[in-house]
Write a protein that holds these residues in place. Structure first.
Motif, PDB file in Angstrom:
ATOM      1  N   LEU A 136      -3.167   6.870 -25.665  1.00 24.71           N
ATOM      2  CA  LEU A 136      -3.264   5.693 -24.793  1.00 24.71           C
ATOM      3  C   LEU A 136      -3.640   4.421 -25.551  1.00 24.71           C
ATOM      4  N   SER A 137      -4.267   4.568 -26.731  1.00 27.45           N
ATOM      5  CA  SER A 137      -4.708   3.380 -27.461  1.00 27.45           C
ATOM      6  C   SER A 137      -3.541   2.553 -27.996  1.00 27.45           C
ATOM      7  N   GLU A 138      -2.384   3.199 -28.191  1.00 27.36           N
ATOM      8  CA  GLU A 138      -1.223   2.471 -28.709  1.00 27.36           C
ATOM      9  C   GLU A 138      -0.035   2.551 -27.751  1.00 27.36           C
ATOM     10  N   ASN A 139      -0.298   2.742 -26.484  1.00 26.08           N
ATOM     11  CA  ASN A 139       0.761   2.946 -25.508  1.00 26.08           C
ATOM     12  C   ASN A 139       0.960   1.662 -24.693  1.00 26.08           C
ATOM     13  N   TYR A 161       1.580   2.128 -20.925  1.00 23.63           N
ATOM     14  CA  TYR A 161       0.353   2.400 -20.165  1.00 23.63           C
ATOM     15  C   TYR A 161      -0.380   1.086 -19.886  1.00 23.63           C
ATOM     16  N   ASP A 162      -0.507   0.243 -20.914  1.00 21.17           N
ATOM     17  CA  ASP A 162      -1.188  -1.050 -20.749  1.00 21.17           C
ATOM     18  C   ASP A 162      -0.475  -1.914 -19.715  1.00 21.17           C
ATOM     19  N   ALA A 163       0.851  -1.944 -19.771  1.00 22.97           N
ATOM     20  CA  ALA A 163       1.626  -2.752 -18.818  1.00 22.97           C
ATOM     21  C   ALA A 163       1.455  -2.221 -17.396  1.00 22.97           C
ATOM     22  N   ALA A 164       1.466  -0.903 -17.248  1.00 25.26           N
ATOM     23  CA  ALA A 164       1.313  -0.300 -15.919  1.00 25.26           C
ATOM     24  C   ALA A 164      -0.080  -0.566 -15.361  1.00 25.26           C
ATOM     25  N   LYS A 165      -1.102  -0.491 -16.208  1.00 24.02           N
ATOM     26  CA  LYS A 165      -2.478  -0.762 -15.757  1.00 24.02           C
ATOM     27  C   LYS A 165      -2.632  -2.237 -15.361  1.00 24.02           C
ATOM     28  N   GLU A 166      -1.993  -3.124 -16.112  1.00 22.07           N
ATOM     29  CA  GLU A 166      -2.053  -4.552 -15.770  1.00 22.07           C
ATOM     30  C   GLU A 166      -1.343  -4.804 -14.436  1.00 22.07           C
ATOM     31  N   ALA A 167      -0.181  -4.175 -14.242  1.00 25.81           N
ATOM     32  CA  ALA A 167       0.549  -4.312 -12.978  1.00 25.81           C
ATOM     33  C   ALA A 167      -0.295  -3.773 -11.824  1.00 25.81           C
ATOM     34  N   LYS A 202       0.812  -1.221   0.000  1.00 25.17           N
ATOM     35  CA  LYS A 202       0.000   0.000   0.000  1.00 25.17           C
ATOM     36  C   LYS A 202       0.847   1.273   0.000  1.00 25.17           C
ATOM     37  N   SER A 203       1.935   1.274   0.768  1.00 21.47           N
ATOM     38  CA  SER A 203       2.703   2.515   0.926  1.00 21.47           C
ATOM     39  C   SER A 203       3.848   2.683  -0.072  1.00 21.47           C
ATOM     40  N   VAL A 204       4.331   1.594  -0.665  1.00 23.97           N
ATOM     41  CA  VAL A 204       5.462   1.688  -1.596  1.00 23.97           C
ATOM     42  C   VAL A 204       5.058   1.307  -3.024  1.00 23.97           C
ATOM     43  N   GLU A 205       4.503   0.113  -3.172  1.00 26.30           N
ATOM     44  CA  GLU A 205       4.193  -0.389  -4.517  1.00 26.30           C
ATOM     45  C   GLU A 205       3.059   0.384  -5.198  1.00 26.30           C
ATOM     46  N   ARG A 206       1.976   0.653  -4.445  1.00 25.87           N
ATOM     47  CA  ARG A 206       0.828   1.344  -5.042  1.00 25.87           C
ATOM     48  C   ARG A 206       1.217   2.731  -5.569  1.00 25.87           C
ATOM     49  N   PRO A 207       1.915   3.562  -4.798  1.00 26.38           N
ATOM     50  CA  PRO A 207       2.328   4.874  -5.337  1.00 26.38           C
ATOM     51  C   PRO A 207       3.282   4.746  -6.537  1.00 26.38           C
ATOM     52  N   ALA A 208       4.150   3.745  -6.511  1.00 28.34           N
ATOM     53  CA  ALA A 208       5.083   3.564  -7.634  1.00 28.34           C
ATOM     54  C   ALA A 208       4.335   3.240  -8.929  1.00 28.34           C
ATOM     55  N   ILE A 209       3.312   2.400  -8.833  1.00 33.27           N
ATOM     56  CA  ILE A 209       2.539   2.053 -10.029  1.00 33.27           C
ATOM     57  C   ILE A 209       1.709   3.246 -10.495  1.00 33.27           C
ATOM     58  N   SER A 210       1.162   4.009  -9.566  1.00 35.14           N
ATOM     59  CA  SER A 210       0.405   5.218  -9.938  1.00 35.14           C
ATOM     60  C   SER A 210       1.305   6.187 -10.707  1.00 35.14           C
ATOM     61  N   LYS A 211       2.551   6.295 -10.248  1.00 41.18           N
ATOM     62  CA  LYS A 211       3.515   7.172 -10.924  1.00 41.18           C
ATOM     63  C   LYS A 211       3.815   6.660 -12.338  1.00 41.18           C
ATOM     64  N   MET A 212       3.969   5.325 -12.473  1.00 40.03           N
ATOM     65  CA  MET A 212       4.225   4.736 -13.798  1.00 40.03           C
ATOM     66  C   MET A 212       3.062   5.013 -14.746  1.00 40.03           C
ATOM     67  N   ILE A 213       1.832   4.895 -14.241  1.00 38.79           N
ATOM     68  CA  ILE A 213       0.650   5.140 -15.072  1.00 38.79           C
ATOM     69  C   ILE A 213       0.610   6.603 -15.505  1.00 38.79           C
ATOM     70  N   ALA A 214       0.897   7.512 -14.573  1.00 37.65           N
ATOM     71  CA  ALA A 214       0.892   8.941 -14.891  1.00 37.65           C
ATOM     72  C   ALA A 214       1.951   9.274 -15.947  1.00 37.65           C
ATOM     73  N   GLU A 215       3.140   8.698 -15.809  1.00 41.73           N
ATOM     74  CA  GLU A 215       4.208   8.940 -16.785  1.00 41.73           C
ATOM     75  C   GLU A 215       3.830   8.393 -18.157  1.00 41.73           C
ATOM     76  N   ALA A 216       3.225   7.210 -18.182  1.00 43.24           N
ATOM     77  CA  ALA A 216       2.828   6.617 -19.463  1.00 43.24           C
ATOM     78  C   ALA A 216       1.703   7.431 -20.099  1.00 43.24           C
ATOM     79  N   ARG A 217       0.790   7.945 -19.271  1.00 41.99           N
ATOM     80  CA  ARG A 217      -0.323   8.748 -19.777  1.00 41.99           C
ATOM     81  C   ARG A 217       0.191  10.042 -20.402  1.00 41.99           C
ATOM     82  N   ASP A 218       1.245  10.591 -19.826  1.00 43.13           N
ATOM     83  CA  ASP A 218       1.826  11.844 -20.332  1.00 43.13           C
ATOM     84  C   ASP A 218       2.479  11.683 -21.695  1.00 43.13           C
TER      85      ASP A 218
END
Length: 157
Positions: free
Chosen positions: A43-46, A49-55, A23-39
């Motif tokens: 998103l349809s060919e990213n 982003y797909d890997a981060a959402k699956e993780a 909750k305190s380490v992994e969840r924020p790290a994945i949220s950050k990965m999703i935000a970076e991929a979204r930037d």
């Protein structure tokens, strides 16, 4: 209705520590990965982003399972463990009558099993066959490679 999970105090603490880490380490790290991929744009060919959402989905599933395990946990009182018959948390010394190999295992709940530490899950065929037996008894265990006979040499805590 979830099933009751019998754990040792040590096992429950380990699960709580893992849950807190997720909750305190992994969840924020994945949220950050999703935000970076979204930037990075479309998103349809990213793939990132797909890997981060699956993780994220796998992480949330693990968190949910841990929360369920902890919510339904019952602590086993180690001071009330009997050694006259094989039970959960007993250390059992057994001898394979086919090759005379002597092994010692501690029978533990499934979530605490670890063969490197000689902690055998109570849901394994060997442990199931040992439960309720006494020192000196011969136990036949059906394993994938055939039938094995074990003699119970000692039961301790």
């Amino acid at each position: 209705m979830s099933k009751v999970n019998y754990l040792t105090e040590e096992g429950l603490q380990k699960l709580r520590k893992e849950l807190e880490h997720l909750k305190s380490v992994e969840r924020p790290a994945i949220s950050k990965m999703i935000a970076e991929a979204r930037d990075k744009g479309d998103l349809s060919e990213n793939a990132e982003y797909d890997a981060a959402k699956e993780a994220q989905g796998l992480l949330e599933l693990r968190i949910s399972k841990l929360e369920d395990l902890i919510a339904n946990a019952r602590i086993i009182d180690e001071s009330k463990i009997d050694t006259s018959t094989v039970q959960v948390l007993n250390k059992v010394k057994i001898k394979n009558l086919k090759n005379n190999a002597v092994m010692e295992y501690t029978l533990v709940p499934e979530s605490e099993a670890n063969l490197k530490e000689n902690k055998l899950s109570i849901s394994t065929p060997i442990a199931k066959a040992l439960i309720g037996k006494k020192v000196g008894e011969i136990v036949e265990v059906q394993v994938p490679s055939g039938l094995i006979k074990f003699e119970i040499l000692n039961i301790s805590i």
